[in-house]
Design an enzyme around this catalytic site. Structure first.
Site, PDB file in Angstrom:
ATOM      1  N   ARG A 113      -5.505 -35.295  -7.210  1.00 54.53           N
ATOM      2  CA  ARG A 113      -4.241 -35.685  -7.831  1.00 54.53           C
ATOM      3  C   ARG A 113      -3.369 -36.401  -6.804  1.00 54.53           C
ATOM      4  O   ARG A 113      -3.672 -36.424  -5.622  1.00 54.53           O
ATOM      5  CB  ARG A 113      -3.504 -34.475  -8.409  1.00 54.53           C
ATOM      6  CG  ARG A 113      -3.083 -33.424  -7.383  1.00 54.53           C
ATOM      7  CD  ARG A 113      -2.404 -32.258  -8.080  1.00 54.53           C
ATOM      8  NE  ARG A 113      -1.822 -31.329  -7.116  1.00 54.53           N
ATOM      9  CZ  ARG A 113      -1.111 -30.261  -7.448  1.00 54.53           C
ATOM     10  NH1 ARG A 113      -0.887 -29.989  -8.718  1.00 54.53           N
ATOM     11  NH2 ARG A 113      -0.615 -29.463  -6.518  1.00 54.53           N
ATOM     12  N   ASN A 151       5.287 -35.354 -10.858  1.00 54.00           N
ATOM     13  CA  ASN A 151       5.128 -33.950 -10.474  1.00 54.00           C
ATOM     14  C   ASN A 151       5.048 -33.839  -8.956  1.00 54.00           C
ATOM     15  O   ASN A 151       4.200 -34.468  -8.328  1.00 54.00           O
ATOM     16  CB  ASN A 151       3.854 -33.352 -11.067  1.00 54.00           C
ATOM     17  CG  ASN A 151       3.726 -31.869 -10.827  1.00 54.00           C
ATOM     18  OD1 ASN A 151       4.358 -31.066 -11.509  1.00 54.00           O
ATOM     19  ND2 ASN A 151       2.932 -31.474  -9.846  1.00 54.00           N
ATOM     20  N   GLU A 152       5.972 -33.069  -8.383  1.00 54.10           N
ATOM     21  CA  GLU A 152       5.921 -32.709  -6.964  1.00 54.10           C
ATOM     22  C   GLU A 152       5.703 -33.908  -6.040  1.00 54.10           C
ATOM     23  O   GLU A 152       4.705 -33.993  -5.318  1.00 54.10           O
ATOM     24  CB  GLU A 152       4.829 -31.659  -6.723  1.00 54.10           C
ATOM     25  CG  GLU A 152       5.098 -30.348  -7.422  1.00 54.10           C
ATOM     26  CD  GLU A 152       4.037 -29.294  -7.159  1.00 54.10           C
ATOM     27  OE1 GLU A 152       4.330 -28.099  -7.289  1.00 54.10           O
ATOM     28  OE2 GLU A 152       2.885 -29.676  -6.812  1.00 54.10           O
ATOM     29  N   GLU A 343       8.390 -24.078 -11.492  1.00 54.82           N
ATOM     30  CA  GLU A 343       7.148 -23.325 -11.342  1.00 54.82           C
ATOM     31  C   GLU A 343       7.444 -22.111 -10.474  1.00 54.82           C
ATOM     32  O   GLU A 343       7.697 -22.236  -9.279  1.00 54.82           O
ATOM     33  CB  GLU A 343       6.048 -24.176 -10.691  1.00 54.82           C
ATOM     34  CG  GLU A 343       5.632 -25.379 -11.507  1.00 54.82           C
ATOM     35  CD  GLU A 343       4.517 -26.176 -10.845  1.00 54.82           C
ATOM     36  OE1 GLU A 343       3.878 -25.654  -9.904  1.00 54.82           O
ATOM     37  OE2 GLU A 343       4.294 -27.328 -11.257  1.00 54.82           O
ATOM     38  N   TRP A 351      -4.004 -21.581  -2.841  1.00 53.23           N
ATOM     39  CA  TRP A 351      -4.049 -22.721  -1.934  1.00 53.23           C
ATOM     40  C   TRP A 351      -3.618 -22.411  -0.496  1.00 53.23           C
ATOM     41  O   TRP A 351      -3.626 -23.301   0.343  1.00 53.23           O
ATOM     42  CB  TRP A 351      -3.170 -23.858  -2.479  1.00 53.23           C
ATOM     43  CG  TRP A 351      -1.870 -23.416  -3.083  1.00 53.23           C
ATOM     44  CD1 TRP A 351      -1.601 -23.244  -4.415  1.00 53.23           C
ATOM     45  CD2 TRP A 351      -0.649 -23.093  -2.391  1.00 53.23           C
ATOM     46  NE1 TRP A 351      -0.299 -22.835  -4.592  1.00 53.23           N
ATOM     47  CE2 TRP A 351       0.305 -22.738  -3.379  1.00 53.23           C
ATOM     48  CE3 TRP A 351      -0.282 -23.069  -1.052  1.00 53.23           C
ATOM     49  CZ2 TRP A 351       1.608 -22.363  -3.058  1.00 53.23           C
ATOM     50  CZ3 TRP A 351       1.013 -22.691  -0.717  1.00 53.23           C
ATOM     51  CH2 TRP A 351       1.939 -22.349  -1.726  1.00 53.23           C
ATOM     52  N   GLU A 391      -8.194 -24.844  -9.805  1.00 55.98           N
ATOM     53  CA  GLU A 391      -7.217 -23.759  -9.814  1.00 55.98           C
ATOM     54  C   GLU A 391      -7.723 -22.484 -10.495  1.00 55.98           C
ATOM     55  O   GLU A 391      -6.919 -21.661 -10.944  1.00 55.98           O
ATOM     56  CB  GLU A 391      -5.910 -24.229 -10.458  1.00 55.98           C
ATOM     57  CG  GLU A 391      -5.184 -25.255  -9.601  1.00 55.98           C
ATOM     58  CD  GLU A 391      -3.821 -25.660 -10.156  1.00 55.98           C
ATOM     59  OE1 GLU A 391      -3.478 -25.247 -11.289  1.00 55.98           O
ATOM     60  OE2 GLU A 391      -3.105 -26.401  -9.468  1.00 55.98           O
ATOM     61  N   MET A 393      -8.821 -19.865  -9.234  1.00 53.26           N
ATOM     62  CA  MET A 393      -8.421 -18.669  -8.489  1.00 53.26           C
ATOM     63  C   MET A 393      -6.911 -18.439  -8.535  1.00 53.26           C
ATOM     64  O   MET A 393      -6.410 -17.477  -7.951  1.00 53.26           O
ATOM     65  CB  MET A 393      -8.881 -18.766  -7.037  1.00 53.26           C
ATOM     66  CG  MET A 393     -10.379 -18.942  -6.855  1.00 53.26           C
ATOM     67  SD  MET A 393     -11.336 -17.552  -7.491  1.00 53.26           S
ATOM     68  CE  MET A 393     -10.927 -16.286  -6.292  1.00 53.26           C
ATOM     69  N   HIS A 394      -6.182 -19.306  -9.219  1.00 56.53           N
ATOM     70  CA  HIS A 394      -4.727 -19.191  -9.329  1.00 56.53           C
ATOM     71  C   HIS A 394      -4.381 -18.397 -10.584  1.00 56.53           C
ATOM     72  O   HIS A 394      -4.933 -18.633 -11.652  1.00 56.53           O
ATOM     73  CB  HIS A 394      -4.100 -20.590  -9.408  1.00 56.53           C
ATOM     74  CG  HIS A 394      -2.649 -20.641  -9.078  1.00 56.53           C
ATOM     75  ND1 HIS A 394      -1.680 -19.980  -9.809  1.00 56.53           N
ATOM     76  CD2 HIS A 394      -1.979 -21.284  -8.090  1.00 56.53           C
ATOM     77  CE1 HIS A 394      -0.491 -20.219  -9.288  1.00 56.53           C
ATOM     78  NE2 HIS A 394      -0.650 -21.006  -8.236  1.00 56.53           N
TER      79      HIS A 394
END
Length: 684
Positions: A113, A151-152, A343, A351, A391, A393-394
């Site tokens: 991304r 985004n971010e 968020e 991460w 993601e 594991m998030h």
């Protein structure tokens, strides 16, 4: 169904959901669960470009139409995003010139991304095109409360591209700023090491040099890259204002992100949001010098002051009205328009170097802290844990199998009405400036002392004293504060110095840290030395500075209100007095007998980096300014908002304080007694 109050006067909650990740029948039951959980907002579509436009010019809106309608049916308000952080494969393969270059001069490829160069005119064209398309379709929809751009910005070191479109645009930006090559060469000091240019096209991005890069070159490249982000977002904002009137526009900023000038980029927004991941922040983004002991102690909660600093920074990012009208709130004109957490971590992240499970109570504690520092909405990332790709594991509010996770239960137990919206009554401000950050960190001179390290050290000292803090730009209006702290504003122009002087002369007490006013706006030192245009106000000039390795601490000895000895580490600087008074001196070492802390009138300068010295000096200044202090134990914090006091215990064990036992990882909300001192609160 009973409809909730349209414009409640308390904190509201939301979540980030991904209907493109799940079967098309899931948004309806998800929306019902979200409403029953007490959520009011849902954010959608920031990474959905490939599903919205799977082929050039071919749009597939049905899945998003259905999702928006499902949320609308349950009374949730939708925050839609421009999907530009993830340009699709067909666009990148057709136009690889969109891709950015890293600091090693390598292309950053497709497959993750944020794979684009802000300066790319071709990508700007496609950004406007997809923004127009999504805004035309949903801009007037009654469910849409507002928009998030992209985004971010800057995540994964993507603020700056060091090749391609940015490399091509940089000389043009320099020509517009300097006009002539002679002016550029003079501003950068290019006579040093024979770095002078004779043609604009000779100027490249500041990477891959044999040794150190010219710091003035770096400073201007950072300014240029920041301008590219500002321009990029402004194009989206203009379209959204046209096609979706009456809806707010925001952006979700990042933890300690340093790659661009957030004040400049945020200027056209209604309010700002940021993404709060306390445990990941402590592991990955904590300032240099953060000890392993501290990381271990707060591994399951994050450190309250690292989180708190970011809350206060983003609360202060916007000042004054929006150009052309008032700033819109969370439900339009006249509704609360404080910052959001777009968020909020609600379980383990994926991460950081280590990703421990948060302590029980941490999600509720983080929510309460966000409110107390000014947030009007807290939105949890994410609704359901991802079952695919990077993601998995998030965590989410729901597990992979759609059962409620631990964070869900904590959110369900929250009483949102105990968190009224309203002002944060800060009488103390910490000054911050991205240009000082860039030039400071380009030449730290001490490996473990960064701009953030120095700034957060002063912030933490204030929070240990129970002080509410505004973090504001170094050029902001200072007139409403009793005490202003400038921990690391190393770049000071004559105009900035004049504003500070006016504030001090009007009675504001100013506290400055090391390296204050060491640099000119161009990045060089002042020809008459530190403190440049602040020299008369400070009543001193720099004598020596000493970069202290860990095995070479420096002792500071104070007298009077600063009576005692303090150990300085990492940095020490001393001063020649010209009207100022020395409050503390160095003892032993090469600075023996030289002034370490000085004061002239309302201005105090601390030359040594020492946690205990900084706290002692600040307590003295706060007392002189009539600001009550409330010293708190390590891991306990207090914050005030809208007539309420939030007492927080971030420790893994219970703490007895002020006649109360605070359970581990907990908070209590109580009346602030109209600003009356608490038991134990004192005038310093």
């Amino acid at each position: 169904m009973t409809q909730p109050d349209a414009h409640p006067s308390h904190l509201l909650l939301g979540t980030c959901d991904y209907p493109e990740h799940v079967p098309q029948d899931r948004p309806a039951p998800y929306a019902r669960m979200q409403r029953e959980l007490g959520l009011s907002f849902v954010r959608l579509a920031e990474f959905a470009w490939s599903r919205l436009e799977p082929l050039p010019g071919t749009f597939e809106w049905g899945w998003l139409d259905d999702a928006v309608e499902a949320y609308h049916a349950e009374g949730l308000r939708v925050v839609l995003c421009t999907p530009t952080p993830t340009p699709p494969a067909w666009l990148i393969r057709a136009h690889p010139e969109i891709l950015a270059f890293d600091a090693q001069g390598r292309v950053r490829e497709f497959g993750s991304r944020r794979h684009y160069d802000f300066a790319s005119p071709l990508y700007r064209e496609h950004s406007r095109r997809i923004t127009r398309a999504i805004a035309e379709r949903y801009g007037q929809h009654p469910a849409v409360a507002g928009w998030q751009t992209d985004n971010e910005f800057g995540c994964h070191d993507t603020s700056r591209s060091y090749g391609g479109a940015s490399a091509g645009r940089f000389p043009e930006w320099l020509r517009a700023k300097y006009g002539t090559l002679d002016a550029l060469n003079a501003a950068w000091g290019n006579v040093f090491w024979s770095m002078e240019y004779t043609d604009w096209e000779q100027v490249k991005p500041p990477i891959l040099t044999v040794t150190e890069v010219n710091p003035s070159h770096v400073l201007d490249y950072n300014r240029f890259a920041s301008d590219m982000i500002r321009e990029f977002q402004a194009e989206q904002v203009e379209l959204l204002r046209e096609l979706s009137p009456g809806r707010f526009i925001t952006h979700n900023f990042m933890i300690f992100e340093s790659g661009f000038d957030h004040y400049d980029v945020a200027r056209g927004l209604d309010f700002v949001t940021w993404d709060n991941y306390p445990t990941g922040m402590l592991e990955l983004f904590a300032p240099p010098g953060t000890s392993e002991e501290l990381k271990t102690r707060f591994a399951r909660t994050g450190h309250p002051d690292l989180v708190g600093f970011n809350h206060d920074l983003y609360r202060g990012l916007l000042n004054g009205p929006l150009s052309g009208g008032e700033r819109l709130g969370r439900d339009g004109a006249g509704t609360p328009n404080g910052p959001w957490v777009m968020e909020q971590q609600c379980g383990q992240v994926n991460w950081a170097p280590y990703n421990p499970m948060p302590a029980g109570g941490a999600v509720a504690l983080w929510t309460a802290q966000a409110w107390a520092h000014g947030a009007d909405v807290v939105s949890y990332f994410r609704w359901r844990a991802a079952t695919m790709a990077q993601e998995v594991m998030h965590s989410g509010l729901l597990r992979h199998d759609e059962t409620p996770d631990r964070g869900f239960e904590e959110v369900a137990a929250l009483d949102q009405t105990q968190f009224p919206v309203g002002p944060v009554p800060a009488r103390v401000a910490v000054l911050h400036d991205y240009e000082s950050l860039w030039i400071y960190d380009q030449q730290r001179h001490a490996q473990s002392l960064s701009y953030w390290t120095q700034t957060v050290t002063y912030y933490m000292a204030l929070r240990r004293l129970g002080i509410d803090v505004d973090v504001i730009h170094a050029d902001a209006d200072l007139s409403g504060y009793a005490v202003v702290v400038a921990p690391a504003i190393t770049l000071v122009s004559a105009e900035r110095a004049a504003r500070w002087t006016d504030a001090v002369n009007a009675g504001v007490k100013l506290v400055c840290g090391p390296r204050t006013a060491f640099r000119t706006p161009g990045g060089e030192t002042w020809s008459d030395g530190q403190f440049g245009p602040l020299s008369e106000l400070v009543g001193a000039r720099l004598l020596q500075y000493d970069s202290l390795r860990p095995t070479l601490p420096q002792t500071v000895s104070g007298a009077g209100d600063l009576n005692g000895t303090f150990e300085a580490h990492t940095w020490a600087e001393s001063y020649r007095l010209n009207g100022a008074q020395a409050l503390a001196h160095y003892q032993g070492g090469p600075l023996d007998g030289q002034a370490a802390v000085i004061r002239r009138g309302n201005v105090t300068v601390i030359g040594a980096h020492s946690d205990t010295l900084i706290g002692t000096v600040l307590e003295d200044v706060l007392g002189a300014a009539g600001v009550p202090v409330l010293p708190v134990p390590e891991g306990v914090r207090v914050s005030r908002r809208a007539g309420k006091l939030l007492v927080q215990n971030w420790n893994p064990e219970a703490v007895d304080w002020n006649g109360t036992t605070l359970p581990p990882v907990s908070f209590v909300v109580r009346p602030d007694d109209a600003g009356q001192p608490l038991e134990g609160e004192q005038d310093a």
